[in-house]
Motif scaffolding. Structure first.
Motif, PDB file in Angstrom:
ATOM      1  N   GLU A 107       0.871  -1.338   0.080  1.00 33.82           N
ATOM      2  CA  GLU A 107       0.053  -0.083   0.062  1.00 33.82           C
ATOM      3  C   GLU A 107       0.768   1.248   0.052  1.00 33.82           C
ATOM      4  O   GLU A 107       0.728   2.329  -0.660  1.00 33.82           O
ATOM      5  CB  GLU A 107      -0.855   0.004   1.150  1.00 33.82           C
ATOM      6  N   ASP A 108       1.783   1.366   0.722  1.00 35.93           N
ATOM      7  CA  ASP A 108       2.874   2.418   0.984  1.00 35.93           C
ATOM      8  C   ASP A 108       3.543   2.558  -0.547  1.00 35.93           C
ATOM      9  O   ASP A 108       3.586   3.699  -1.036  1.00 35.93           O
ATOM     10  CB  ASP A 108       3.962   2.106   2.012  1.00 35.93           C
ATOM     11  N   LEU A 109       3.922   1.591  -1.157  1.00 36.43           N
ATOM     12  CA  LEU A 109       4.580   1.563  -2.419  1.00 36.43           C
ATOM     13  C   LEU A 109       3.492   2.243  -3.497  1.00 36.43           C
ATOM     14  O   LEU A 109       4.146   3.020  -4.304  1.00 36.43           O
ATOM     15  CB  LEU A 109       4.971   0.332  -2.862  1.00 36.43           C
ATOM     16  N   ILE A 110       2.359   1.723  -3.291  1.00 34.94           N
ATOM     17  CA  ILE A 110       1.357   2.157  -4.349  1.00 34.94           C
ATOM     18  C   ILE A 110       0.965   3.749  -4.334  1.00 34.94           C
ATOM     19  O   ILE A 110       0.977   4.507  -5.237  1.00 34.94           O
ATOM     20  CB  ILE A 110       0.236   1.314  -4.546  1.00 34.94           C
ATOM     21  N   ARG A 111       0.849   4.020  -2.934  1.00 36.95           N
ATOM     22  CA  ARG A 111       0.464   5.410  -2.511  1.00 36.95           C
ATOM     23  C   ARG A 111       1.622   6.391  -2.970  1.00 36.95           C
ATOM     24  O   ARG A 111       1.223   7.757  -3.424  1.00 36.95           O
ATOM     25  CB  ARG A 111       0.121   5.656  -1.306  1.00 36.95           C
ATOM     26  N   ARG A 112       2.709   6.126  -3.166  1.00 39.91           N
ATOM     27  CA  ARG A 112       3.880   7.107  -3.273  1.00 39.91           C
ATOM     28  C   ARG A 112       4.404   6.720  -5.012  1.00 39.91           C
ATOM     29  O   ARG A 112       4.949   7.703  -5.290  1.00 39.91           O
ATOM     30  CB  ARG A 112       5.183   6.807  -2.467  1.00 39.91           C
ATOM     31  N   ALA A 113       3.843   5.835  -5.519  1.00 33.75           N
ATOM     32  CA  ALA A 113       4.538   5.385  -6.876  1.00 33.75           C
ATOM     33  C   ALA A 113       3.935   6.624  -7.904  1.00 33.75           C
ATOM     34  O   ALA A 113       2.760   6.949  -7.846  1.00 33.75           O
ATOM     35  CB  ALA A 113       3.911   4.350  -7.498  1.00 33.75           C
ATOM     36  N   PRO A 114       4.735   7.206  -8.786  1.00 34.60           N
ATOM     37  CA  PRO A 114       4.531   8.424  -9.476  1.00 34.60           C
ATOM     38  C   PRO A 114       3.677   7.666 -10.896  1.00 34.60           C
ATOM     39  O   PRO A 114       3.045   8.582 -11.450  1.00 34.60           O
ATOM     40  CB  PRO A 114       5.890   8.671 -10.172  1.00 34.60           C
ATOM     41  N   SER A 115       3.705   6.497 -11.149  1.00 36.24           N
ATOM     42  CA  SER A 115       2.952   5.940 -12.346  1.00 36.24           C
ATOM     43  C   SER A 115       1.353   5.546 -11.701  1.00 36.24           C
ATOM     44  O   SER A 115       1.328   5.382 -10.573  1.00 36.24           O
ATOM     45  CB  SER A 115       3.531   4.688 -12.692  1.00 36.24           C
ATOM     46  N   ARG A 116       0.556   5.904 -12.713  1.00 37.67           N
ATOM     47  CA  ARG A 116      -0.744   5.871 -12.404  1.00 37.67           C
ATOM     48  C   ARG A 116      -1.355   4.402 -12.199  1.00 37.67           C
ATOM     49  O   ARG A 116      -1.176   3.660 -13.337  1.00 37.67           O
ATOM     50  CB  ARG A 116      -1.697   6.755 -13.234  1.00 37.67           C
ATOM     51  N   LEU A 117      -1.748   3.936 -11.230  1.00 37.01           N
ATOM     52  CA  LEU A 117      -2.364   2.719 -11.125  1.00 37.01           C
ATOM     53  C   LEU A 117      -3.818   2.767 -11.244  1.00 37.01           C
ATOM     54  O   LEU A 117      -4.445   3.142 -10.221  1.00 37.01           O
ATOM     55  CB  LEU A 117      -1.859   1.901  -9.966  1.00 37.01           C
ATOM     56  N   LEU A 118      -4.594   2.061 -12.132  1.00 36.29           N
ATOM     57  CA  LEU A 118      -5.863   2.320 -12.296  1.00 36.29           C
ATOM     58  C   LEU A 118      -6.718   1.340 -11.506  1.00 36.29           C
ATOM     59  O   LEU A 118      -7.727   2.070 -10.672  1.00 36.29           O
ATOM     60  CB  LEU A 118      -6.365   1.959 -13.572  1.00 36.29           C
ATOM     61  N   ALA A 119      -6.410   0.391 -11.100  1.00 35.62           N
ATOM     62  CA  ALA A 119      -7.247  -0.881 -10.140  1.00 35.62           C
ATOM     63  C   ALA A 119      -6.007  -1.935 -10.098  1.00 35.62           C
ATOM     64  O   ALA A 119      -5.284  -2.273 -10.765  1.00 35.62           O
ATOM     65  CB  ALA A 119      -8.255  -1.082 -10.799  1.00 35.62           C
ATOM     66  N   ILE A 120      -6.713  -2.851  -9.171  1.00 29.65           N
ATOM     67  CA  ILE A 120      -6.130  -4.064  -8.888  1.00 29.65           C
ATOM     68  C   ILE A 120      -7.136  -5.126  -8.966  1.00 29.65           C
ATOM     69  O   ILE A 120      -8.259  -5.049  -8.253  1.00 29.65           O
ATOM     70  CB  ILE A 120      -5.389  -4.031  -7.401  1.00 29.65           C
ATOM     71  N   SER A 121      -6.769  -6.205  -9.558  1.00 34.26           N
ATOM     72  CA  SER A 121      -7.867  -7.312  -9.633  1.00 34.26           C
ATOM     73  C   SER A 121      -7.242  -8.690  -9.540  1.00 34.26           C
ATOM     74  O   SER A 121      -6.104  -8.814 -10.116  1.00 34.26           O
ATOM     75  CB  SER A 121      -8.604  -7.222 -11.303  1.00 34.26           C
ATOM     76  N   SER A 122      -8.097  -9.323  -8.720  1.00 34.68           N
ATOM     77  CA  SER A 122      -7.465 -10.561  -8.185  1.00 34.68           C
ATOM     78  C   SER A 122      -8.337 -11.802  -8.403  1.00 34.68           C
ATOM     79  O   SER A 122      -9.462 -11.686  -8.979  1.00 34.68           O
ATOM     80  CB  SER A 122      -7.012 -10.527  -6.622  1.00 34.68           C
ATOM     81  N   GLY A 123      -8.135 -13.050  -7.877  1.00 34.92           N
ATOM     82  CA  GLY A 123      -9.092 -14.031  -7.944  1.00 34.92           C
ATOM     83  C   GLY A 123      -9.179 -14.710  -6.520  1.00 34.92           C
ATOM     84  O   GLY A 123      -9.379 -14.045  -5.612  1.00 34.92           O
TER      85      GLY A 123
END
Length: 245
Positions: free
Chosen positions: A169-185
């Motif tokens: 979560e920390d990594l995603i919040r500070r990442a400069p690239s835009r992450l649209l969504a996460i999808s799992s199974g």
């Protein structure tokens, strides 16, 4: 751009799940997606012939496919059936991640499986993921995993959800690239939630679904047909559809 996600086939000689997978593929002939992503648990019991049967079916489609392993899969068998060039390895060597750029979006597959464990973990792969999200000039990304990243509310499944999530979560919040969504199974039930301030999804399963059960004495019946997700990316915006066939 139509990205279809299929998860949790769990094919074996003792069940009809390949027939259920055929139902999904037949439905996709009408949709004609741009790419198909399978997020793990393709077979049960290390069934090599099952992987071959699934690969043969995918090779007959006129759209490319990307494969992530799940906790019921055998990575050695997966490698023996699919082209090794499908995956982007990290420093750990065994993980089968993927990167696929298509139609102005980057599809990232993060292998969260741990050999001989039902739960998953991203702890050893965060440096690799950070590298994928560290370029502010890269296209927006959609992250696929097998293990879910938010609690489903189904107690037995949440015991086996992904580990290493606070760091992710920390990594995603500070990442400069835009992450649209996460999808799992993994959960065998379509569910929507959030993680790190972005949409997060659990794709329904090809195999019979788990009930909507929250630890109560009685569990509701579950008679869901095979399920999948369609992620539609148009004009820099994404919509996510849960579909039963």
């Amino acid at each position: 751009m139509l990205i279809v996600q299929v998860s949790d086939i769990h094919a074996s000689p003792e069940n009809d799940h390949l027939f259920r997978f055929d139902q999904v593929l037949n439905w996709l002939t009408y949709l004609q997606p741009d790419v198909l992503v399978i997020t793990g648990d393709l077979t049960d019991g290390h069934w090599q012939e099952g992987y071959i049967k699934i690969a043969d079916r995918l090779n007959q489609q006129n759209f490319p496919s990307l494969v992530l392993p799940g906790n019921s899969d055998d990575r050695c068998l997966v490698r023996s059936v699919w082209d090794e060039n499908k995956w982007a390895h990290d420093a750990q060597g065994e993980a089968l991640h993927f990167i696929h750029n298509i139609g102005g979006i980057r599809l990232i597959g993060l292998d969260s499986t741990i050999d001989y464990k039902d739960y998953g973990s991203v702890t050893d792969h965060l440096e690799w993921l950070d590298n994928q999200l560290s370029d502010a000039c890269s296209p927006p990304s959609l992250l696929f995993m097998h293990h879910h990243v938010f609690a489903s509310g189904i107690p037995t499944l949440d015991e086996t959800m992904c580990r290493g999530l606070p760091e992710m979560e920390d990594l995603i919040r500070r990442a400069p690239s835009r992450l649209l969504a996460i999808s799992s199974g993994h959960v065998h039930r379509p569910i929507a939630g959030t993680f790190a301030g972005i949409p997060a999804y659990i794709c329904g399963s090809v195999c019979p679904a788990n009930p909507v059960w929250f630890g109560t004495v009685n569990a509701p019946p579950a008679n869901d047909p095979p399920a999948l997700m369609v992620h539609r990316y148009v004009s820099k915006s994404i919509t996510n559809h849960h579909v039963c066939v």
